[in-house]
Design a protein around this motif. Structure first.
Motif, PDB file in Angstrom:
ATOM      1  N   PRO A 150       0.794  -1.233   0.000  1.00 43.46           N
ATOM      2  CA  PRO A 150       0.000   0.000   0.000  1.00 43.46           C
ATOM      3  C   PRO A 150       0.826   1.282   0.000  1.00 43.46           C
ATOM      4  N   GLU A 151       1.918   1.308   0.758  1.00 41.66           N
ATOM      5  CA  GLU A 151       2.712   2.527   0.847  1.00 41.66           C
ATOM      6  C   GLU A 151       3.428   2.834  -0.462  1.00 41.66           C
ATOM      7  N   LEU A 152       3.800   1.805  -1.193  1.00 40.69           N
ATOM      8  CA  LEU A 152       4.523   1.989  -2.450  1.00 40.69           C
ATOM      9  C   LEU A 152       3.592   2.074  -3.653  1.00 40.69           C
ATOM     10  N   GLY A 153       2.359   1.627  -3.482  1.00 40.97           N
ATOM     11  CA  GLY A 153       1.407   1.652  -4.585  1.00 40.97           C
ATOM     12  C   GLY A 153       1.726   0.667  -5.685  1.00 40.97           C
ATOM     13  N   ILE A 154       2.215  -0.515  -5.306  1.00 41.96           N
ATOM     14  CA  ILE A 154       2.574  -1.520  -6.304  1.00 41.96           C
ATOM     15  C   ILE A 154       1.978  -2.879  -5.951  1.00 41.96           C
ATOM     16  N   VAL A 155       1.835  -3.686  -6.985  1.00 45.65           N
ATOM     17  CA  VAL A 155       1.618  -5.126  -6.816  1.00 45.65           C
ATOM     18  C   VAL A 155       2.898  -5.800  -7.285  1.00 45.65           C
ATOM     19  N   GLY A 181      -1.077   2.268  -7.835  1.00 42.89           N
ATOM     20  CA  GLY A 181      -1.549   3.416  -7.073  1.00 42.89           C
ATOM     21  C   GLY A 181      -1.541   3.171  -5.580  1.00 42.89           C
ATOM     22  N   LYS A 182      -1.330   4.235  -4.815  1.00 39.12           N
ATOM     23  CA  LYS A 182      -1.255   4.123  -3.357  1.00 39.12           C
ATOM     24  C   LYS A 182      -2.594   3.698  -2.753  1.00 39.12           C
ATOM     25  N   TYR A 183      -2.486   3.187  -1.525  1.00 36.56           N
ATOM     26  CA  TYR A 183      -3.617   2.722  -0.723  1.00 36.56           C
ATOM     27  C   TYR A 183      -4.226   1.433  -1.271  1.00 36.56           C
TER      28      TYR A 183
END
Length: 222
Positions: free
Chosen positions: A32-37, A57-59
């Motif tokens: 979540p903090e980096l906005g990645i999978v 995207g974040k969150y």
């Protein structure tokens, strides 16, 4: 029940949100903090053979995989569920129902139905589980006074849905249309603040994570 397990440790770039199976040797993890999978591919001996990052995207928090697409929930700004392709391109966004009302407050986790037609979303703040079709139509909602702060959820091969009630200290079993079947486990079985649940098809077992421990439930013994 005594279960033999093998543990593996991975170095991660940030606190992970959720994890989902992509293939027999590949998993998707949200950060979540980096906005990645992050997609990780594993060898048979569970060493990482490849890592790919997809910006979503974040969150971002909950994640599932279906038909070469990622389904991701976002807990803030605004609370949404999105369907993305594997490059991170947004294909669909769901945040309002058919009447234009906000669907979610805190869509913490999600999973896909056994027949691959419904997205099940647990809303931590609304204390409910929502079933959405892949075009964003609300198909079913489960809201139960005995289910508080639902988080991780999973399905078995029959389509049954299992969801953690973090604040209610229990695991609920729901039907595919989100009708309550029963409370499968609770405080009487030692469940305390569950946050994770996973289904193993090979052994027909549920693995429940709570307070740093793993509880194993053999569904064939029901």
């Amino acid at each position: 029940m005594s279960v033999s397990t093998t543990s593996y440790t991975l170095d991660l770039p940030s606190n992970p949100g959720a994890v989902a199976k992509v293939d027999n040797n590949k998993a998707a993890v949200t950060f979540p903090e980096l906005g990645i999978v992050r997609l990780k591919t594993f060898s048979k001996c569970m060493t990482v053979t490849n890592t790919e990052d997809t910006g979503v995207g974040k969150y971002c928090h909950g994640v599932a995989y279906s038909n070469n697409k990622l389904i991701v929930s976002y807990t803030y700004s605004p609370a949404t569920v999105k369907i993305l392709d594997m490059t991170g391109k947004v294909l669909k966004t769901f945040h309002k129902d058919q009447q234009g009302r906000c669907l979610f407050v805190d869509p913490y986790n999600l999973t896909i139905s056994a027949d691959n037609t419904v997205i099940y979303v647990s809303d931590f703040e609304k204390n409910c589980v929502i079933g959405l079709t892949f075009d964003g139509r609300v198909k079913a909602i489960n809201k139960d006074d005995q289910l508080k702060s639902p988080c991780q959820l999973t399905v078995d091969t029959s389509g049954a849905v299992f969801v953690c009630g973090h604040s209610s200290d229990n695991i609920h079993q729901l039907s595919p249309d989100l009708t309550k079947v029963k409370i499968l486990m609770g405080k009487e079985q030692g469940i305390n603040g569950p946050v994770g649940v996973a289904y193993c098809q090979n052994k027909n077992r549920l693995y429940v994570s709570h307070l740093g421990n793993i509880k194993v439930f053999d569904l064939s013994l029901e």
